[in-house]
Each structure stands twice: as structure tokens, then as C-alpha cells.
Design a protein around this motif. Sequence first.
Motif, mmCIF file in Angstrom:
data_model
loop_
_atom_site.group_PDB
_atom_site.id
_atom_site.type_symbol
_atom_site.label_atom_id
_atom_site.label_comp_id
_atom_site.label_asym_id
_atom_site.label_seq_id
_atom_site.Cartn_x
_atom_site.Cartn_y
_atom_site.Cartn_z
ATOM 1 N N LEU A 32 0.827 -0.911 -0.038
ATOM 2 C CA LEU A 32 -0.501 0.011 0.113
ATOM 3 C C LEU A 32 0.673 0.968 0.150
ATOM 4 C CD1 LEU A 32 -2.850 -1.553 2.406
ATOM 5 C CD2 LEU A 32 -2.966 -1.204 0.226
ATOM 6 N N ALA A 137 -16.597 -6.117 -4.176
ATOM 7 C CA ALA A 137 -15.530 -6.265 -5.823
ATOM 8 C C ALA A 137 -15.458 -5.278 -6.345
ATOM 9 C CB ALA A 137 -15.356 -7.465 -5.140
ATOM 10 N N ARG A 142 -16.565 3.741 -10.757
ATOM 11 C CA ARG A 142 -15.047 4.377 -10.966
ATOM 12 C C ARG A 142 -15.584 3.672 -12.441
ATOM 13 N NH1 ARG A 142 -10.977 3.353 -7.889
ATOM 14 N NH2 ARG A 142 -10.807 4.946 -7.133
ATOM 15 N N SER A 147 -14.436 6.001 -16.439
ATOM 16 C CA SER A 147 -13.957 5.560 -17.326
ATOM 17 C C SER A 147 -14.453 5.425 -18.512
ATOM 18 C CB SER A 147 -13.783 3.710 -16.992
ATOM 19 O OG SER A 147 -13.263 3.438 -16.724
ATOM 20 N N PRO A 309 -14.339 -8.950 -0.478
ATOM 21 C CA PRO A 309 -15.025 -8.648 -1.210
ATOM 22 C C PRO A 309 -14.953 -6.842 -0.941
ATOM 23 C CG PRO A 309 -15.535 -10.332 -1.247
ATOM 24 C CD PRO A 309 -15.176 -10.067 -0.769
ATOM 25 N N SER A 312 -11.731 -5.292 -0.020
ATOM 26 C CA SER A 312 -10.865 -5.003 -1.688
ATOM 27 C C SER A 312 -11.452 -3.844 -2.303
ATOM 28 C CB SER A 312 -11.443 -5.740 -2.509
ATOM 29 O OG SER A 312 -10.247 -5.456 -4.240
ATOM 30 N N LEU A 315 -10.395 -0.343 0.404
ATOM 31 C CA LEU A 315 -8.946 -0.412 -0.238
ATOM 32 C C LEU A 315 -9.121 0.555 -0.793
ATOM 33 C CD1 LEU A 315 -8.131 -3.512 1.782
ATOM 34 C CD2 LEU A 315 -6.947 -1.199 2.558
ATOM 35 N N GLY A 316 -9.276 0.396 -2.385
ATOM 36 C CA GLY A 316 -8.742 0.697 -3.999
ATOM 37 C C GLY A 316 -9.488 2.321 -3.546
ATOM 38 N N VAL A 319 -6.699 4.086 -0.930
ATOM 39 C CA VAL A 319 -5.493 4.081 -1.761
ATOM 40 C C VAL A 319 -5.187 5.733 -2.974
ATOM 41 C CG1 VAL A 319 -3.597 3.868 -3.852
ATOM 42 C CG2 VAL A 319 -4.347 2.066 -2.343
ATOM 43 N N PRO B 139 -13.046 -0.723 -19.591
ATOM 44 C CA PRO B 139 -12.851 -0.667 -18.532
ATOM 45 C C PRO B 139 -12.195 -1.399 -17.935
ATOM 46 C CG PRO B 139 -14.929 0.409 -18.727
ATOM 47 C CD PRO B 139 -14.997 -0.942 -19.663
ATOM 48 N N ARG B 142 -8.026 1.120 -15.818
ATOM 49 C CA ARG B 142 -8.149 2.346 -14.533
ATOM 50 C C ARG B 142 -8.474 0.958 -13.470
ATOM 51 N NH1 ARG B 142 -10.343 5.916 -17.317
ATOM 52 N NH2 ARG B 142 -9.244 7.543 -17.077
ATOM 53 N N PRO B 143 -9.295 0.044 -13.609
ATOM 54 C CA PRO B 143 -9.961 -1.084 -12.207
ATOM 55 C C PRO B 143 -8.307 -1.577 -11.580
ATOM 56 C CG PRO B 143 -11.268 -0.691 -13.794
ATOM 57 C CD PRO B 143 -10.715 -0.165 -14.676
ATOM 58 N N ARG B 145 -5.329 -0.215 -12.233
ATOM 59 C CA ARG B 145 -4.369 0.471 -11.668
ATOM 60 C C ARG B 145 -5.019 1.244 -10.489
ATOM 61 N NH1 ARG B 145 -0.601 3.922 -15.335
ATOM 62 N NH2 ARG B 145 -2.823 5.630 -14.910
ATOM 63 N N GLU B 146 -6.150 1.507 -10.454
ATOM 64 C CA GLU B 146 -6.984 2.159 -9.164
ATOM 65 C C GLU B 146 -7.999 1.381 -8.357
ATOM 66 O OE1 GLU B 146 -7.970 5.959 -10.957
ATOM 67 O OE2 GLU B 146 -6.960 5.686 -12.488
ATOM 68 N N SER B 147 -9.316 0.755 -9.126
ATOM 69 C CA SER B 147 -9.832 0.352 -8.323
ATOM 70 C C SER B 147 -8.916 -0.844 -7.106
ATOM 71 C CB SER B 147 -10.959 -0.449 -9.179
ATOM 72 O OG SER B 147 -11.749 0.599 -10.232
ATOM 73 N N LEU B 148 -8.206 -1.609 -7.697
ATOM 74 C CA LEU B 148 -7.531 -3.046 -7.543
ATOM 75 C C LEU B 148 -6.533 -2.463 -6.787
ATOM 76 C CD1 LEU B 148 -8.739 -5.614 -9.756
ATOM 77 C CD2 LEU B 148 -9.495 -5.369 -7.290
ATOM 78 N N ALA B 149 -6.617 -1.263 -7.020
ATOM 79 C CA ALA B 149 -5.219 -0.648 -6.197
ATOM 80 C C ALA B 149 -4.411 -0.480 -4.116
ATOM 81 C CB ALA B 149 -4.522 0.674 -6.471
ATOM 82 N N GLY B 150 -5.705 -1.865 -3.850
ATOM 83 C CA GLY B 150 -5.435 -1.826 -2.748
ATOM 84 C C GLY B 150 -5.489 -3.600 -2.749
ATOM 85 N N ASP B 151 -5.396 -4.173 -3.147
ATOM 86 C CA ASP B 151 -5.527 -5.319 -3.603
ATOM 87 C C ASP B 151 -4.106 -5.919 -3.925
ATOM 88 O OD1 ASP B 151 -6.853 -7.950 -3.302
ATOM 89 O OD2 ASP B 151 -8.944 -7.881 -3.981
ATOM 90 N N LYS B 152 -4.105 -7.743 -3.810
ATOM 91 C CA LYS B 152 -3.233 -8.066 -4.911
ATOM 92 C C LYS B 152 -3.751 -9.254 -6.457
ATOM 93 C CE LYS B 152 1.147 -11.461 -3.591
ATOM 94 N NZ LYS B 152 1.884 -12.338 -2.314
ATOM 95 N N ALA B 295 -11.145 -9.317 -3.888
ATOM 96 C CA ALA B 295 -11.671 -9.488 -4.535
ATOM 97 C C ALA B 295 -12.305 -10.610 -5.141
ATOM 98 C CB ALA B 295 -11.424 -8.508 -5.978
#
Lengths: 430, 430
Positions: A32, A137, A142, A147, A309, A312, A315-316, A319, B139, B142-143, B145-152, B295
Motif C-alpha cells: 500500500l 468488489a 469508478r 472510464s 471483496p 478490496s 482499499l482501492g 489508495v 474499462p 483504470r480498474p 491501476r486504481e480500483s484494485l490498487a488496494g488488492d493483490k 476481491a
Amino acid sequence: MMRTRPLKVALLGCGVVGSEVARIMTTHADDLAARIGAPVELAGVAVRRPDKVRAGIPAELLTTDATALVKRGDIDVVVEVIGGIEPARTLITTAFEHGASVVSANKALLAQDGASLYAAAEQHGQDLYYEAAVAGAIPLIRPLRESLAGDKINRVMGIVNGTTNFILDKMDTSGAGYSEALDEATALGYAEADPTADVEAFDAAAKAAILAGIAFHTRVRLDDVYREGMTEVTAADFASAKQMGCTIKLLAICERAADGESVTARVHPAMIPLSHPLASVREAYNAVFVEAEAAGRLMFYGPGAGGSPTASAVLGDIVAVCRNRLNEATGPGESAYTQLPVSPMGDVVTRYHISLDVADKPGVLAQVATVFAEHGVSIDTVRQQGKDGEASLVVVTHRAPDAALSGTVEALRKLDTVRGVASIMRVEGE
Amino acid sequence: MMRTRPLKVALLGCGVVGSEVARIMTTHADDLAARIGAPVELAGVAVRRPDKVRAGIPAELLTTDATALVKRGDIDVVVEVIGGIEPARTLITTAFEHGASVVSANKALLAQDGASLYAAAEQHGQDLYYEAAVAGAIPLIRPLRESLAGDKINRVMGIVNGTTNFILDKMDTSGAGYSEALDEATALGYAEADPTADVEAFDAAAKAAILAGIAFHTRVRLDDVYREGMTEVTAADFASAKQMGCTIKLLAICERAADGESVTARVHPAMIPLSHPLASVREAYNAVFVEAEAAGRLMFYGPGAGGSPTASAVLGDIVAVCRNRLNEATGPGESAYTQLPVSPMGDVVTRYHISLDVADKPGVLAQVATVFAEHGVSIDTVRQQGKDGEASLVVVTHRAPDAALSGTVEALRKLDTVRGVASIMRVEGE
């Protein structure tokens, strides 16, 4: 360029979602920090029962005084995962007043008071993010807000409630009735002890209001959303649906009128063809179809609920808000510039599947067909089945205003030869 | 708060995508201005043939001097829809040097030089956005790079080339061979006169490199991507796939190794079960499956190419970049902090479907099974069919490293009793 002061996150609520947010913030702290450009730390957690042991959360972070926490002044991001209207609303506005941005998963509050929350955020130069409020999730808010910001969205249609999709899927695959399927959903933890918010579609209606507002750049209040639950869907309805090559889903549908001058938002059970991508969304999964002028047809699919989910999505947003703060900027605020009126359900153009019990004698079909014609509703198909002086008539209409369709049904009920209306269901997704 | 100076967009290229971007910017100018918070205008269009009439674009905006256009200094956003490496690369870096941000749809360039373009953008405080480079209107960048930016993210698997999906779908539904299906795709405009980039999977490999880099926060070069085209997929392969309850898709697959210490990226045809959501992606549509730790499983679906869908993605980026400029901020830059090594194809763990022509005599199966065992490859199922002294043996393996699987095939070829290896295909998507 890592700055040394960590960004501080306060958590309001530490249930299924909150505890998972805390866990990921701890276990993935390095990731993070790398993605944000600065470390981020949990600075306080407001809970109702501070004596409960919470794995991984230091006891000194726990407090019962949520108000004091959001008023601290050193908090960068307040994460609201309490749910409900109050105290969530007051805590969020207090957070804005004290210089914090807010990440919320609270669909009920956003559907009811989204506009005033946005206004409060803007007034205080803060962010309001809420990806987790709709479809868990699945990145949806966004993509719609960002987008597709250069496109014109004409329709959003989706399965946005996992509990009811689980129940309907069970009814479809096992032939079970509603209560039997609900019992299974409850036993497996998919339905709450009081399932009203889900099965009466209050939850889906709140999500429809949020989605319609974002998609059409206007304000859609919860009261503007036509809402019909799914407690009256029967095994017989599924049998009828199968005969038509359809299944039944609880759909949230937001549409721009053909003339572009108004919008509608509604939630109700509907038959959709098995060939439609939403038909194959099983169990508690969610999926949302978006039709945009330039982009065409898009679909977003994934788990619509659950602690991990939802965390997730939260957290997005954390960030994103932290990056904005490092940039000394805010993300996109409310976009409601079109101010389109929301039309009532009667104006929605849809199709009906109507199953009638009628007297098995000559002339009944002609009588029934006349009623449809008088209401300006054109019939697509009729299926007639006779048995022992009784007969059933299944009529599927072409597209017509919902008011004309319901007027037709009302008139049919008054015919002597119609013994009863066995079921009425809208048909969507051509 | 509408500022008066409009934001200025320069368009490099005015083909199928560029002309659609210009059209939407003109026809939806008011919506774009409302969403951005300032008007946005087309300030110049670099084309090769300025004498060609272009509907809706004033002739005075056209220029053949793209370099002068990006050097003007008053341009806010340069939209690069020329494609290819040069002059696109030089124009983009020149744009950054002269104070413009860049929106690009150029997957080949981003896959090859993404890192240096990001560095140039950062050096000059500009944005680099490229949603349109992968999966058209969907999209996805962006998802991720951004929506899942807090996930792995652990896995990205998708259909990212519309041309080849159209061809494979035709082969599947009509039983046609590859060249027949390619001819139809060409006639309908889905395949270019020279289809090499699509059918040999160069296009999909570029997208895999971009997706892997973003998903795993590392750098994946085009050369790191294992690439196998789909020109050798036969009607017989589809028949075999059907017998297994599968279909064949050209998949881009990016995976994090089980130990998390390396990643892989590959593009090749593969069998996937009909029950997998990617199996039902028809015609020229694209869809990408993402598996993330918190997620769970997400899918993004939509049109992967075409002027309007690609323009939708470009315009979403234009809006984002313009908002950033009004905020005097930039969006997220390159995130490649993990610097994970990219493992070779031999390390990928997958399954094989192998069809062998063998002598129809006792002991052949035992011989074949011994070869698998010697290479540490465990067999899932074997199907044996005999005819006139000849027999075919269809083996489906359990998961094993690709090197072990290809080593097995090599050893099988050397057996006297194996007359030939009729087909080898990987099996994915359990």
C-alpha cells in the motif's frame, strides 16, 4: 519520493468488512505504501464493544467514541462501514468538517443523502468515495464515473443483490419454492435473519438510485426508484420462464428515455433469455450490464458482497483518496448537471408475460385479444392449454408503456371468462 | 466554476478512431465541458493527407506537421492514435517536453517502451493514459491501476484480440477450418489484409505485457511474453475440445507464481471448459478475467476494438487528464516497485491435451504412460480409439510445468509405437 508522515486512516465499524480492511492494511502495508507513495496506518477504530478481542488490531486503537475519532483533526481518511442512516451521516459530515476525506460502503445513506454528502465534501475540499456501496468488489462506480466520463450511458441493467440472486438461482436449478430456497440461503449465511432489505429489494433499489445518478449525471432519489420484491416469484413462474427459454432474475434497471429528456430507475423480478449474459450469473454473484453510445455493451461481473471483496473495494478507494491528498487535489465530485426528471414506472417501456386462467370455451381468446388491442398493447405470442373446462392462456406482449400493460391486466381481471391472473412478469434483455 | 480558457486537445492521426474522437468531442462538447469543469476543444489534427475531406473537422485544424503541433506549447492533451513505434514515440516524448499530457491507444509502443514513456511523463510532470490500448472500450487499465490498487492480483486471463476470437468462434460454431474462417473475418472487416499481427498473437502479446506489468506492479517487456499464434488450430482440435466439454480460445494469461517471487506472461490457444465465463465470449468481443486475493474473481466484458468503442476509452482518458490539469495534479504514474523476474514458459504450470496416432497393439498405452511418469507428469484421463491397426490415444494431463510437458511430448515422438503427434493444446480455466 516517500514522505515520512504516514497517512492516517480511521475505521468506523469493525465487523465483517471493517476487520478485513484492518487486516489487509496491516499485512499489505508495504504494498500500500509503495502504491500510494507514502505509508498509511490505522489510527483508530470505532467499535461498539471495545472489550471484544480483535485479531491484529492493537487494543489501544479501539474506541467507542466515534465522534471524537472523526474530530481528531489528524485523520486523513475516515472509512465508514457502519451502515444505516444515523450515526453514519453525522459522522461523515463531521469528518469532512475536521479535514478528513471519507470512504463509505453505505448504499442506503448514499441513495438517500448522496447529494448533501457530496455538497459537504466539496464545501470542505474533501473526497467522498464509495466503490464498495454497489456490487461489492466489482469495479463499477469508478468505471462509470471515470472510464465512461467521455461517453453517453443509455442503460444500466444488473444483478446487484447477491442474496436474492442466490435464492432465484436455487429456485431455477432445483425447482424449489421461494421459502425453501430462502431457508437454504439463510442456513448458508447468504441471507440475514431478517431478509426484508434484500428480498423486498430495498437494497437493490438503493443501488439503482446510486447507479442511475452516476450514469445519467443527474439526481435520483431512493423514492424515485420503482421497487418490487421477489417474494412472490413461484416455481410455476420458473416453469413458464423455462418454456420461453428464459430464467428469472431480480434486476435493477436504469434507463434514459428514447428522447433523452428523462430517466427511469426500477427494481423488479424479470424474465430474461438464457442467451443473455446476465442469465448465467449464478449463486451470490453480481453483474452489471452497461450500454453506452460509443462503447457499446459492457459487462462487469464479480462477487457482490462478503467481507474480503467489499474490503478490496474500500482499499482501492483508500489508495485513491491518499494519492489525491499527496497531490493536494480531490477526485471527481458529484456530477448531476443534467437534472433530468425521473419518470414514473407507468412511463417505462417494457414487455409483459401474463398467465391467465380462463374458461375453456370458444371466443375467449378473441375477448382477451380485444382487451389488449383496446389498451394499445400488441401481442407477441399466445399459448393456450385446455384441461377439463378450464384453460390457461399465456400471453407475451411486445414492448409497451408499463401503464398500458398494467391497465390491460386490470381490464382482463374484469372479464367474466377470465377466472384469474396466475402470474404477471416483465420480460427484459433482448 | 467554469474557467474560460478551454483545454486544448491535439489529435495525432485521424483514421477510424481519431475521426470518432473528433466527432464525439464536437457533438458532446457541452457534456464534456460539464464533466471536466471547463470547455475542451480540438486545437489541431495531424494527418498524412490534408486534402481528404473529413466531416465535422474544420480544414484549418488539419496539418501534416505533427511535430510542430505537439511543440505548440498551448496544447493540454495530445491524443496519439497513429499506432506503431515511430514517429509515435518521438511525438509523445516531444509532447511531454512541451508541457502536454498524452492519451495513447498504442499497445505496441506501450508494450515495448512503456517504462521510458512513463519516465518521460514523470520528468515533465505530465500524465500518460492509455485505457484504449488494451481491450478497446472495456474499462480495464483504470480498474486494475486504481480500483484494485488496494488488492493483490494473482492472475489475469483474457480474450484480448477480437479478430482471432471472431475466427475461433466461427470455427467452433460452423466447423470451418482456419483459412475459411479467416476469409470470412476478412470479408466482414474483422481481419486486416495482412492478419499477421492478430493471428500470430503479436497484438495479444503486447496487451499481455501491459496487463502483467500493471497487475503485478513490475516491468514485463514484450520479449518476456511467450507467444504462440492460432493459425495451426484445426477443425479436428475443435472436435477434440467438444468431446471434453471445452472450446478453444486464444488466451492472454498473466500469473504470479505460487511463491509470489516471479511472474509469467503468455499468449497461446487453449482449451477451456464451456462452463467458464470466457467460453461464451462470442464474435469479436473481448473479456478479461481477474483473480485478486481479496476481491475474488472479476470479469470485464465488452467490444475490444472498433472506432467508437476505442474512442469511448480515449475520451474517458481525455476527461481524466483534463480534470487532473484543472487540479494541477497528475494521475497515478508507473507502479513497478516489485521488480519481479519474469519466468520462462517452461516454468508455467499448466495442463496438456495431447492427441497421438499410435500402433494398435497391446502394450502401447503402458509405453506411453511410462514416458509421462518418467517426466513427472501425471495423467488425468486417457481415451483410446482403435481402427484398422491404427489407433488414436487422447491424453489429458494434470497440472505440470510446461517444460516437463513439452519434454514428455518430445520423448513420445521418439517411441516406435507412436506414429505421430496429431495435436497438442494447453488446457486452462478450471
